[in-house]
Design an enzyme around this catalytic site. Structure first.
Site, PDB file in Angstrom:
ATOM      1  N   LYS A 161       0.856  -1.198   0.000  1.00 54.39           N
ATOM      2  CA  LYS A 161       0.000   0.000   0.000  1.00 54.39           C
ATOM      3  C   LYS A 161       0.887   1.242   0.000  1.00 54.39           C
ATOM      4  CE  LYS A 161      -3.927   1.993   2.588  1.00 54.39           C
ATOM      5  NZ  LYS A 161      -4.875   1.778   3.694  1.00 54.39           N
ATOM      6  N   SER A 179      -9.965  -0.334   7.126  1.00 53.74           N
ATOM      7  CA  SER A 179      -9.423  -0.169   5.767  1.00 53.74           C
ATOM      8  C   SER A 179      -8.741  -1.395   5.185  1.00 53.74           C
ATOM      9  CB  SER A 179      -8.454   1.009   5.734  1.00 53.74           C
ATOM     10  OG  SER A 179      -9.180   2.202   5.759  1.00 53.74           O
ATOM     11  N   SER A 226      -9.673   2.021   2.814  1.00 54.30           N
ATOM     12  CA  SER A 226      -8.773   2.742   1.937  1.00 54.30           C
ATOM     13  C   SER A 226      -7.774   1.840   1.211  1.00 54.30           C
ATOM     14  CB  SER A 226      -8.002   3.798   2.737  1.00 54.30           C
ATOM     15  OG  SER A 226      -7.179   3.189   3.713  1.00 54.30           O
TER      16      SER A 226
END
Lengths: 101, 489
Positions: free
Chosen positions: B78, B177, B153
């Protein structure tokens, strides 16, 4: 809870953010809605309830007071937007008094 | 060609150890497939092909006996987890050109285990959002239906795994997330106990809630990756000093006598009927496996969203002060004095959702409002923590839905931020209490995956993997694949 534009402007100043008039209207509306939602918390009785800031089991973490070599200055400067003579360059803050502070 | 992309971490590891495959073959094939599927999925912000191929060669040139079982396996990271010499943007214009001079501890640990980073994955800007639509760069698509969001996210991390671009990825979870995008994409996502994985090098959103965790296609793969990234780190003062077990230890053991609680507050009207049905079916599966399942109560969980938005935004307003246009990141060109550097750089560099949260956080912490907002939220957080403690006195695990809905249409999260915030109601309480939580594939609604959430007591990830694996083996939801990876429409 209604929030005034003046309050939002004050918070924007503290946050170092600037908004256009239409953005300011949108932000005032948004913060008003969110604080209305937050008002639900007033229903909860928190008399004598302690405050939780972190759930970690670690407390008072210290390291030995031993000097260690820091990061390389050249590497640290590799992401600086503007440099001059080995320093970070920013606009002058003295030329225009308070406005530049 | 999707054959290699369909293999799990475990299968790749076995093939590498038996020398049936080389890391270079896997990595090359991975990049070919990523290039083929990126126009459809848009999961990556940065690809690090040259670096990855060099690492794969190094691994292939080393005697296998000197390597860990994970050596040579690709992984995606990420883009809020910093990687030395690879752009790390947090999906923000503010960091569009940021080239870190060090790597996060989790990344260093992956590299020392020999995993090969393929690149950086898209996300909501600074991890603020639940649809990956707030990214400055692109909108990642759901692996199952490209008209739907991948969740957020960690939307890029989830979609890339579900689409087979990488067999595993790292995400971060502040209010859900990892779990919500895992649920939306039909994969396994684990948010470990707070302190289990070092946060050093994770670009801070809300420091008392953030946690890095693995996203994979199977439960066993997930435990293998958590093994690689866990452990104490002196660079993170909130990192736990507990020994790290082998998280695969209890995998395969039966779950007879396990006691599971289902909070009644998680099964309310706001949860889509198909999702409630999937949870009820999961209860039956667990009971058939010998577990006892009862209804329990978390009475203060209903205030989780309010508490979360005050605490997370307050911590964000403080953490994001470092973005001032001086030392790194975006600096506005429209400046005439120092104040302009700060104000214009921040106003032009941050997107609207980030600005909203900074404003809310600054407001909650400001004089006159601190007691009514920040202090009150910290107290209600205590009540939520105590609710969980009470349940865990009598139960091993908590079971429930991950999200009230399956993946939704693009644009739906942007219209009304409050509705968007309420979508995290089932995952947020876990972060507030610092507990481990995971999403495992548990059903489908109109062709879109449904995730089942398992919540464990602090540092009880082994037991969660045991239960999740038993559930996975008893069901076939994880076997179904999206069309992009060879599944049937």
């Amino acid at each position: 809870m209604a929030i005034s534009k003046e309050e939002v402007l004050h918070v924007a100043k503290l946050s170092k953010l600037r908004f256009s008039d239409s953005e300011l209207d949108e932000m005032t509306k948004h913060l008003g809605k969110v604080t209305d939602m937050m008002a639900n918390l007033s229903q909860v009785d928190t008399t004598d309830v302690p405050f939780t800031s972190s759930v970690t089991e670690e407390t008072n973490v210290f390291r030995e007071d031993i000097a260690i070599k820091g990061e390389s200055r050249d590497e640290l400067f590799s992401n600086v937007p503007e440099t001059q003579d080995g320093y970070i360059k920013v606009p002058a803050i003295m030329d225009n008094g308070e406005a530049g502070a | 060609m999707t054959e290699l992309q369909q293999l799990t971490v475990k299968q790749l590891s076995d093939a590498l150890n038996k020398k049936e495959l080389s890391s270079q073959e896997i990595v090359k094939s991975g990049f070919d497939y990523i290039k083929e599927t990126e126009p459809t999925i848009d999961a990556f912000i940065t690809l690090s092909e040259e670096k990855a191929l060099a690492e794969a060669k190094k691994i292939d040139d080393s005697p296998r006996s000197e390597l860990t079982p994970l050596a040579g396996i690709p992984i995606g990271i990420k883009d809020n987890i910093v990687t030395k010499d690879v752009l790390t943007t947090a999906a923000s214009k503010m960091l569009y050109n940021f080239n870190p001079i060090y790597s996060a501890t989790a990344v260093e640990k992956l590299e020392s285990a020999g995993l090969v980073s393929m690149g950086k994955l898209n996300m909501d800007e600074f991890a603020m959002g639940s649809s990956t639509e707030t990214s400055y760069f692109k909108k990642t698509k759901n692996a199952w239906d490209q008209t739907k969001v991948p969740g957020g996210s960690s939307g890029g991390s989830a979609a890339s795994v579900a689409a087979g671009q990488v067999p595993a990825s790292l995400g971060s979870d502040t209010g859900g997330s990892i779990r919500q995008p895992a649920s939306f994409n039909g994969i396994v996502g684990m948010k470990p106990t707070y302190g289990r994985v070092s946060r050093y090098g994770l670009i801070a959103f809300s420091s008392s809630l953030d946690q890095i965790g693995p996203m994979t296609r199977t439960v066993e793969d997930n435990a293998m990756i958590l093994n690689a990234i866990s452990g104490h780190d002196a660079k993170d003062s909130t990192s736990s000093r507990r020994d790290t077990p082998d998280f695969t230890n209890l995998i395969g053991q039966d779950i007879k006598d396990m006691k599971i609680g289902v909070p009644k507050e998680f099964m309310g009207e706001g949860v889509h009927p198909d999702i409630r049905h999937a949870v009820k079916e999961a209860v039956k599966t667990f009971e058939a496996l010998g577990a006892t399942v009862d209804e329990v109560s978390l009475p203060n969980a209903v205030y989780g969203v309010e508490v979360y938005y005050i605490i997370a935004s307050s911590e964000a307003s403080s953490n994001l002060q470092r973005f001032d246009g001086i030392r790194y990141g975006y600096r506005s060109e429209n400046i005439s004095n120092l104040e302009d550097v700060y104000v214009n750089s921040r106003s032009e560099g941050f997107g609207s959702e980030v600005k909203r949260r900074i404003m809310l956080g600054t407001f909650s912490l400001s004089a006159g409002f601190y007691d009514a907002y920040f202090r009150k939220a910290g107290q209600v957080r205590t009540l939520i923590v105590n609710d969980f403690k009470k349940v865990f006195e009598n139960y091993d695990l908590i079971l429930g839905p991950v999200s009230p809905t399956v993946a939704f249409e693009f644009g739906a999260a942007q219209d009304d931020p409050i509705t968007a915030y309420m979508r995290d109601i089932l995952t947020i309480p876990v972060n507030l209490a610092g507990l481990p939580g995971m999403s495992v594939p548990g059903g489908f609604s109109e062709g879109l995956p449904i995730g089942i959430q398992l919540i464990g007591n602090h540092f009880d990830e082994e037991k969660m993997y045991q239960a999740a694996y038993a559930f996975e083996q008893a069901t076939d939801f994880h076997k179904k694949q999206p069309v992009i990876l060879g599944g049937k429409a």
